[in-house]
Design a protein around this motif. Structure first.
Motif, PDB file in Angstrom:
ATOM      1  N   VAL A 208     -10.232  -4.416   0.077  1.00 49.81           N
ATOM      2  CA  VAL A 208      -9.825  -3.316   0.948  1.00 49.81           C
ATOM      3  C   VAL A 208      -9.397  -2.158   0.057  1.00 49.81           C
ATOM      4  N   VAL A 209      -9.873  -0.958   0.359  1.00 49.02           N
ATOM      5  CA  VAL A 209      -9.531   0.219  -0.433  1.00 49.02           C
ATOM      6  C   VAL A 209      -8.915   1.278   0.476  1.00 49.02           C
ATOM      7  N   ILE A 210      -7.670   1.625   0.210  1.00 48.08           N
ATOM      8  CA  ILE A 210      -6.964   2.647   0.967  1.00 48.08           C
ATOM      9  C   ILE A 210      -6.824   3.883   0.081  1.00 48.08           C
ATOM     10  N   ASP A 211      -7.540   4.929   0.445  1.00 49.33           N
ATOM     11  CA  ASP A 211      -7.558   6.167  -0.338  1.00 49.33           C
ATOM     12  C   ASP A 211      -6.678   7.200   0.353  1.00 49.33           C
ATOM     13  N   ALA A 212      -5.518   7.483  -0.244  1.00 46.20           N
ATOM     14  CA  ALA A 212      -4.564   8.395   0.391  1.00 46.20           C
ATOM     15  C   ALA A 212      -4.676   9.825  -0.112  1.00 46.20           C
ATOM     16  N   SER A 213      -5.569  10.072  -1.095  1.00 43.86           N
ATOM     17  CA  SER A 213      -5.609  11.439  -1.647  1.00 43.86           C
ATOM     18  C   SER A 213      -6.966  11.826  -2.229  1.00 43.86           C
ATOM     19  N   GLY A 214      -8.034  11.254  -1.714  1.00 46.43           N
ATOM     20  CA  GLY A 214      -9.362  11.659  -2.147  1.00 46.43           C
ATOM     21  C   GLY A 214      -9.754  11.194  -3.525  1.00 46.43           C
ATOM     22  N   ASP A 215      -9.320   9.988  -3.910  1.00 45.49           N
ATOM     23  CA  ASP A 215      -9.574   9.466  -5.253  1.00 45.49           C
ATOM     24  C   ASP A 215     -10.879   8.682  -5.388  1.00 45.49           C
ATOM     25  N   VAL A 216     -11.505   8.332  -4.274  1.00 47.55           N
ATOM     26  CA  VAL A 216     -12.632   7.394  -4.303  1.00 47.55           C
ATOM     27  C   VAL A 216     -13.964   8.117  -4.517  1.00 47.55           C
ATOM     28  N   ASP A 217     -14.748   7.587  -5.441  1.00 44.87           N
ATOM     29  CA  ASP A 217     -16.109   8.069  -5.674  1.00 44.87           C
ATOM     30  C   ASP A 217     -16.953   7.770  -4.431  1.00 44.87           C
ATOM     31  N   PRO A 218     -17.684   8.767  -3.893  1.00 45.02           N
ATOM     32  CA  PRO A 218     -18.501   8.541  -2.693  1.00 45.02           C
ATOM     33  C   PRO A 218     -19.477   7.372  -2.815  1.00 45.02           C
ATOM     34  N   LYS A 219     -19.897   7.042  -4.020  1.00 43.94           N
ATOM     35  CA  LYS A 219     -20.838   5.934  -4.216  1.00 43.94           C
ATOM     36  C   LYS A 219     -20.225   4.596  -3.823  1.00 43.94           C
ATOM     37  N   LEU A 220     -18.903   4.528  -3.806  1.00 47.57           N
ATOM     38  CA  LEU A 220     -18.236   3.278  -3.444  1.00 47.57           C
ATOM     39  C   LEU A 220     -18.513   2.900  -1.991  1.00 47.57           C
ATOM     40  N   PHE A 221     -18.806   3.896  -1.167  1.00 48.52           N
ATOM     41  CA  PHE A 221     -19.061   3.645   0.253  1.00 48.52           C
ATOM     42  C   PHE A 221     -20.398   2.930   0.475  1.00 48.52           C
ATOM     43  N   GLU A 222     -21.233   2.867  -0.552  1.00 47.82           N
ATOM     44  CA  GLU A 222     -22.510   2.170  -0.448  1.00 47.82           C
ATOM     45  C   GLU A 222     -22.338   0.652  -0.481  1.00 47.82           C
ATOM     46  N   ASN A 223     -21.172   0.189  -0.917  1.00 47.20           N
ATOM     47  CA  ASN A 223     -20.893  -1.250  -0.981  1.00 47.20           C
ATOM     48  C   ASN A 223     -20.426  -1.722   0.395  1.00 47.20           C
ATOM     49  N   GLU A 224     -21.298  -2.386   1.116  1.00 47.47           N
ATOM     50  CA  GLU A 224     -21.009  -2.777   2.500  1.00 47.47           C
ATOM     51  C   GLU A 224     -20.019  -3.932   2.617  1.00 47.47           C
ATOM     52  N   SER A 225     -19.657  -4.542   1.500  1.00 47.06           N
ATOM     53  CA  SER A 225     -18.688  -5.643   1.562  1.00 47.06           C
ATOM     54  C   SER A 225     -17.258  -5.129   1.642  1.00 47.06           C
ATOM     55  N   LEU A 226     -17.060  -3.839   1.348  1.00 47.87           N
ATOM     56  CA  LEU A 226     -15.712  -3.278   1.278  1.00 47.87           C
ATOM     57  C   LEU A 226     -15.230  -2.781   2.633  1.00 47.87           C
ATOM     58  N   LYS A 227     -13.917  -2.825   2.810  1.00 51.63           N
ATOM     59  CA  LYS A 227     -13.247  -2.149   3.913  1.00 51.63           C
ATOM     60  C   LYS A 227     -12.528  -0.966   3.284  1.00 51.63           C
ATOM     61  N   ILE A 228     -12.895   0.255   3.703  1.00 54.36           N
ATOM     62  CA  ILE A 228     -12.444   1.425   2.964  1.00 54.36           C
ATOM     63  C   ILE A 228     -12.141   2.590   3.899  1.00 54.36           C
ATOM     64  N   THR A 229     -11.100   3.344   3.577  1.00 47.97           N
ATOM     65  CA  THR A 229     -10.732   4.495   4.398  1.00 47.97           C
ATOM     66  C   THR A 229     -11.544   5.716   3.992  1.00 47.97           C
ATOM     67  N   PRO A 230     -12.051   6.479   4.959  1.00 47.37           N
ATOM     68  CA  PRO A 230     -12.721   7.739   4.627  1.00 47.37           C
ATOM     69  C   PRO A 230     -11.688   8.817   4.319  1.00 47.37           C
ATOM     70  N   THR A 231     -12.111   9.839   3.590  1.00 51.16           N
ATOM     71  CA  THR A 231     -11.250  10.990   3.333  1.00 51.16           C
ATOM     72  C   THR A 231     -12.069  12.249   3.529  1.00 51.16           C
ATOM     73  N   PRO A 232     -11.738  13.057   4.537  1.00 45.30           N
ATOM     74  CA  PRO A 232     -10.624  12.903   5.481  1.00 45.30           C
ATOM     75  C   PRO A 232     -10.943  11.903   6.598  1.00 45.30           C
ATOM     76  N   GLY A 233      -9.946  11.661   7.431  1.00 41.04           N
ATOM     77  CA  GLY A 233     -10.144  10.835   8.614  1.00 41.04           C
ATOM     78  C   GLY A 233      -9.614   9.427   8.511  1.00 41.04           C
ATOM     79  N   GLY A 234      -8.987   9.100   7.382  1.00 43.99           N
ATOM     80  CA  GLY A 234      -8.450   7.759   7.215  1.00 43.99           C
ATOM     81  C   GLY A 234      -6.938   7.745   7.399  1.00 43.99           C
ATOM     82  N   VAL A 235      -6.216   7.888   6.287  1.00 46.68           N
ATOM     83  CA  VAL A 235      -4.753   7.841   6.305  1.00 46.68           C
ATOM     84  C   VAL A 235      -4.156   9.102   6.937  1.00 46.68           C
ATOM     85  N   GLY A 236      -4.788  10.254   6.709  1.00 45.72           N
ATOM     86  CA  GLY A 236      -4.213  11.536   7.131  1.00 45.72           C
ATOM     87  C   GLY A 236      -3.823  11.638   8.594  1.00 45.72           C
ATOM     88  N   PRO A 237      -4.739  11.337   9.531  1.00 45.76           N
ATOM     89  CA  PRO A 237      -4.378  11.456  10.950  1.00 45.76           C
ATOM     90  C   PRO A 237      -3.203  10.571  11.352  1.00 45.76           C
TER      91      PRO A 237
END
Length: 257
Positions: A208-237
């Protein structure tokens, strides 16, 4: 799997609508904006929009960007019984004594939860815990690596996770081998503000990856095994909803003082 905060935020907002019906006096939030950082503008607008949706009065104060001027304003707001919550929009300009400014807010009005005597838990770390809970992600007895130890997110979320039973690895700019620490983790929480810091190959499968400040490389979202917050739209709201949840609680307490 995307861990989006929008649905949770809307659910909480509906609860806030219901709570507002019990208030004879409209709660009031004072936001102190004393920064030229362009990012603070979007955060400020999100809070103003949420308050407007609920019918909550949101005042924005823009004092001179000096410690003394901000402290004088906080004293005035502390004495104003119509103000239920005070938020200082961070970061402040360089040269302003942030710790002194935050510490000057009355504990029962410090709804961001950043002062040493605040009556509330910090908003963003609380939002992270709410988000995990909403997706039924159990962090207790899990290994969590927290990247970044800032006062807003990293330091308090590390403490809160430890207090709730997680094993926490704290990383900062002095960590020599960040990859080895993040690869160990069941959950990675990152809050450094360093773009593309967390790259593919730095987290294990199924993490599980919780990105609270835009630290994640967009390529990480290609890994379908992960549970990951988008930025924006994850922790912020969710952070905004926590802030107003604290405001409503502060308003209720204020009526009883």
């Amino acid at each position: 799997m995307l861990l989006e905060g929008k649905n949770l935020a809307e659910f909480i907002k509906e609860r806030h609508y219901q709570q507002m019906r019990s208030f004879e006096r409209v709660p009031k939030l004072a936001i102190i904006h004393a920064s030229s950082d362009p990012a603070t503008g979007s955060y400020l607008k999100a809070k103003q929009a949420y308050g407007q949706d609920l019918g909550i009065a949101v005042e924005v104060h823009e004092p001179a960007r000096k410690t003394e001027a901000i402290l004088e304003l906080i004293k005035k707001l502390n004495r104003d019984d119509s103000i239920d919550g005070i938020v200082v929009q961070l970061p402040l300009e360089k040269g302003i004594a942030t710790d002194e400014v935050i510490g000057a807010i009355e504990p029962h009005k410090d709804i961001d939860g950043l002062g040493p005597k605040s009556k509330f838990d910090p908003a963003t770390p609380t939002a992270i815990l709410w988000l995990l809970s909403s997706y039924q992600i159990n962090h207790k007895d899990k290994l969590v690596t927290v990247v970044g130890q800032g006062r807003l997110v990293g330091e308090p979320i590390s403490r809160m996770l430890q207090d709730s039973g997680a094993t926490v690895i704290c990383c900062d700019e002095d960590t020599k081998d960040l990859k080895s620490e993040t690869l160990k983790a069941d959950i990675v929480v990152t809050a450094t503000g360093q773009k593309n810091l967390i790259k593919p190959g730095m987290v294990k499968e199924g993490a599980v990856v919780i990105d609270a400040s835009g630290d994640v490389d967009p390529k990480l979202f290609e890994n379908e095994s992960l549970k990951i917050t988008p930025t924006p739209g994850g922790v912020g709201p969710v952070t905004v909803t926590v802030l107003f949840d604290n405001l409503l609680r502060a308003a209720q307490v204020g009526r009883q003082i």
